[in-house]
Design a protein around this motif. Structure first.
Motif, PDB file in Angstrom:
ATOM      1  N   LEU A 138      71.314 -26.546   0.659  1.00  0.00           N
ATOM      2  CA  LEU A 138      72.812 -26.365   0.949  1.00  0.00           C
ATOM      3  C   LEU A 138      73.178 -27.275   2.145  1.00  0.00           C
ATOM      4  CD1 LEU A 138      72.152 -24.147  -1.171  1.00  0.00           C
ATOM      5  CD2 LEU A 138      74.272 -23.047  -0.208  1.00  0.00           C
ATOM      6  N   ARG A 139      74.078 -28.208   2.115  1.00  0.00           N
ATOM      7  CA  ARG A 139      74.515 -29.110   2.944  1.00  0.00           C
ATOM      8  C   ARG A 139      75.983 -29.082   3.125  1.00  0.00           C
ATOM      9  NH1 ARG A 139      76.870 -34.003   1.700  1.00  0.00           N
ATOM     10  NH2 ARG A 139      75.973 -34.920  -0.002  1.00  0.00           N
ATOM     11  N   GLU A 140      76.399 -29.383   4.476  1.00  0.00           N
ATOM     12  CA  GLU A 140      78.035 -29.532   4.578  1.00  0.00           C
ATOM     13  C   GLU A 140      78.505 -30.914   3.750  1.00  0.00           C
ATOM     14  OE1 GLU A 140      78.275 -28.077   9.088  1.00  0.00           O
ATOM     15  OE2 GLU A 140      78.359 -30.186   8.634  1.00  0.00           O
ATOM     16  N   MET A 141      79.840 -30.967   3.188  1.00  0.00           N
ATOM     17  CA  MET A 141      80.128 -31.988   2.515  1.00  0.00           C
ATOM     18  C   MET A 141      80.947 -33.011   3.341  1.00  0.00           C
ATOM     19  SD  MET A 141      83.416 -30.122   0.722  1.00  0.00           S
ATOM     20  CE  MET A 141      84.693 -29.475   1.749  1.00  0.00           C
ATOM     21  N   THR A 142      80.901 -34.072   2.892  1.00  0.00           N
ATOM     22  CA  THR A 142      81.558 -35.299   3.725  1.00  0.00           C
ATOM     23  C   THR A 142      82.503 -35.697   2.601  1.00  0.00           C
ATOM     24  OG1 THR A 142      80.176 -37.126   2.767  1.00  0.00           O
ATOM     25  CG2 THR A 142      79.204 -36.001   4.638  1.00  0.00           C
ATOM     26  N   VAL A 143      83.623 -36.752   3.359  1.00  0.00           N
ATOM     27  CA  VAL A 143      84.680 -37.314   2.361  1.00  0.00           C
ATOM     28  C   VAL A 143      83.943 -37.902   1.089  1.00  0.00           C
ATOM     29  CG1 VAL A 143      86.403 -39.098   2.546  1.00  0.00           C
ATOM     30  CG2 VAL A 143      86.113 -37.227   4.404  1.00  0.00           C
ATOM     31  N   GLU A 144      82.663 -38.832   1.516  1.00  0.00           N
ATOM     32  CA  GLU A 144      82.157 -39.469   0.349  1.00  0.00           C
ATOM     33  C   GLU A 144      81.677 -38.656  -0.613  1.00  0.00           C
ATOM     34  OE1 GLU A 144      81.451 -39.744   3.469  1.00  0.00           O
ATOM     35  OE2 GLU A 144      82.423 -41.555   3.928  1.00  0.00           O
ATOM     36  N   ASP A 145      81.688 -37.310  -0.807  1.00  0.00           N
ATOM     37  CA  ASP A 145      81.287 -36.582  -1.827  1.00  0.00           C
ATOM     38  C   ASP A 145      82.364 -36.276  -2.650  1.00  0.00           C
ATOM     39  OD1 ASP A 145      78.568 -36.216  -0.779  1.00  0.00           O
ATOM     40  OD2 ASP A 145      79.187 -34.900   0.745  1.00  0.00           O
ATOM     41  N   VAL A 146      83.503 -36.406  -2.118  1.00  0.00           N
ATOM     42  CA  VAL A 146      84.651 -36.077  -3.018  1.00  0.00           C
ATOM     43  C   VAL A 146      84.670 -36.675  -4.613  1.00  0.00           C
ATOM     44  CG1 VAL A 146      87.127 -36.457  -3.422  1.00  0.00           C
ATOM     45  CG2 VAL A 146      86.249 -35.743  -1.223  1.00  0.00           C
ATOM     46  N   GLU A 147      84.332 -37.736  -4.704  1.00  0.00           N
ATOM     47  CA  GLU A 147      84.088 -38.164  -6.113  1.00  0.00           C
ATOM     48  C   GLU A 147      83.330 -37.499  -7.067  1.00  0.00           C
ATOM     49  OE1 GLU A 147      85.790 -40.346  -8.981  1.00  0.00           O
ATOM     50  OE2 GLU A 147      86.237 -40.744  -6.901  1.00  0.00           O
ATOM     51  N   ALA A 148      82.188 -36.998  -6.450  1.00  0.00           N
ATOM     52  CA  ALA A 148      81.106 -36.294  -7.336  1.00  0.00           C
ATOM     53  C   ALA A 148      81.517 -34.839  -7.516  1.00  0.00           C
ATOM     54  CB  ALA A 148      79.811 -36.048  -6.137  1.00  0.00           C
TER      55      ALA A 148
END
Length: 295
Positions: A138-148
């Motif tokens: 489990l990791r923190e999300m980033t803006v780049e993860d929004v599409e996924a």
């Protein structure tokens, strides 16, 4: 080149206690080599130009360096050239504000490489890898993860019992930025991304949030696993790890889950996890069943 903590700078003179280097600081610095981290002593030369010259001579970049200091001037200079900064409260150094530090510590008894790495990562916007299980991390999300996340939330049945993402992607991106800055930074927990340990693929979302229930602030656990990984024990595996984390790190005495009566899979999971039904509550216009687990 991907940012990674490779160098720690300090000025030995700022860490002297009764003419001796603080023992805990010495133990920390001497142990960093085993993690591939070089320690550079500034030898009293703490201007911005001195720091940059020291790094240049040693072959390191500011983007891969962390500064530990006990004086405001040193911290400010480090901050201005882009270093992650940790302030040490040396009682022999009066009148320091530590306003240029990313974090302030009063001692180094419990500070290790992983602590330094996380301060460095927070400085450079690198998501923390918080929890590991047998098959996931489990990791923190980033803006780049929004599409996924949009791809996962678009799967059939995913939003039957949870709020959907924003209709406009730019709104979801703005929300994600604010969430990272406020939830992760100030609380140290939040909703994380569940990733497959073998390939790093995002397979869901799970974690902890605070929720107000009848004028009480409670800690709530939530989870979402994408369809291809459902009915394989992933939810149980991930939630068990989150419960252990909450017990050790949250400061709360119990953990809550809020579930709609029609959500039979989640009700069954909570029973398997050892949660107990407490009462029904109204949350944002929905009647929910509140289950609790003593931490």
């Amino acid at each position: 080149m991907e940012n990674q903590l490779r160098c720690v700078m300090f000025n030995r003179e700022e860490f002297l206690i009764e003419h001796q280097l603080d023992a805990d600081v010495l133990f920390l610095l001497e142990g960093l080599y085993q993690y591939g981290v070089r320690v550079l002593n500034l030898d009293g030369k703490t201007t911005k130009e001195d720091m940059e010259e020291k790094l240049l001579q040693a072959g390191y970049r500011t983007e891969e360096t962390l500064l530990i200091a006990a004086e405001d001037a040193t911290l400010q200079n480090g901050r201005e050239i882009g270093l992650a900064t940790i302030a040490f409260v040396n009682q022999k150094k009066n009148g320091q504000t530590y306003s240029a530090a990313d974090i302030v510590v009063e001692g180094f008894e419990e500070v290790d490489f992983y602590f330094l790495e996380r301060i460095y990562q927070r400085k450079h916007g690198i998501p923390w890898r918080v929890i590991e299980t047998e098959r996931t991390y489990l990791r923190e999300m980033t803006v780049e993860d929004v599409e996924a996340l949009y791809e996962i939330y678009a799967q059939e049945g995913m939003t039957d019992f949870i709020e959907p993402l924003c209709e406009k992607r730019e709104d979801e991106i703005a929300y994600t930025k604010a969430y990272i800055e406020n939830m992760y930074v100030y609380y140290g927990y939040g909703m994380w991304l569940v990733c497959d340990r073998e390939n790093g693929e995002i397979i869901g979302r799970a974690g902890l949030n605070t929720q107000e229930i009848e004028d009480e602030i409670v800690l709530e656990m939530g989870y979402l696993i994408r369809q291809e990984y459902q009915r394989q024990g992933y939810a149980y595996e991930v939630c068990t790890a989150i419960m252990d984390y909450a017990k050790e790190a949250s400061g709360f005495s119990e953990l809550s889950c809020l579930v709609e009566e029609e959500n039979h899979p989640s009700l069954g999971l909570l029973q398997k996890l050892g949660f107990s039904f407490r009462k029904e509550v109204d949350i944002l216009g929905k009647r929910m069943k509140r289950y609790v687990y003593a931490l």
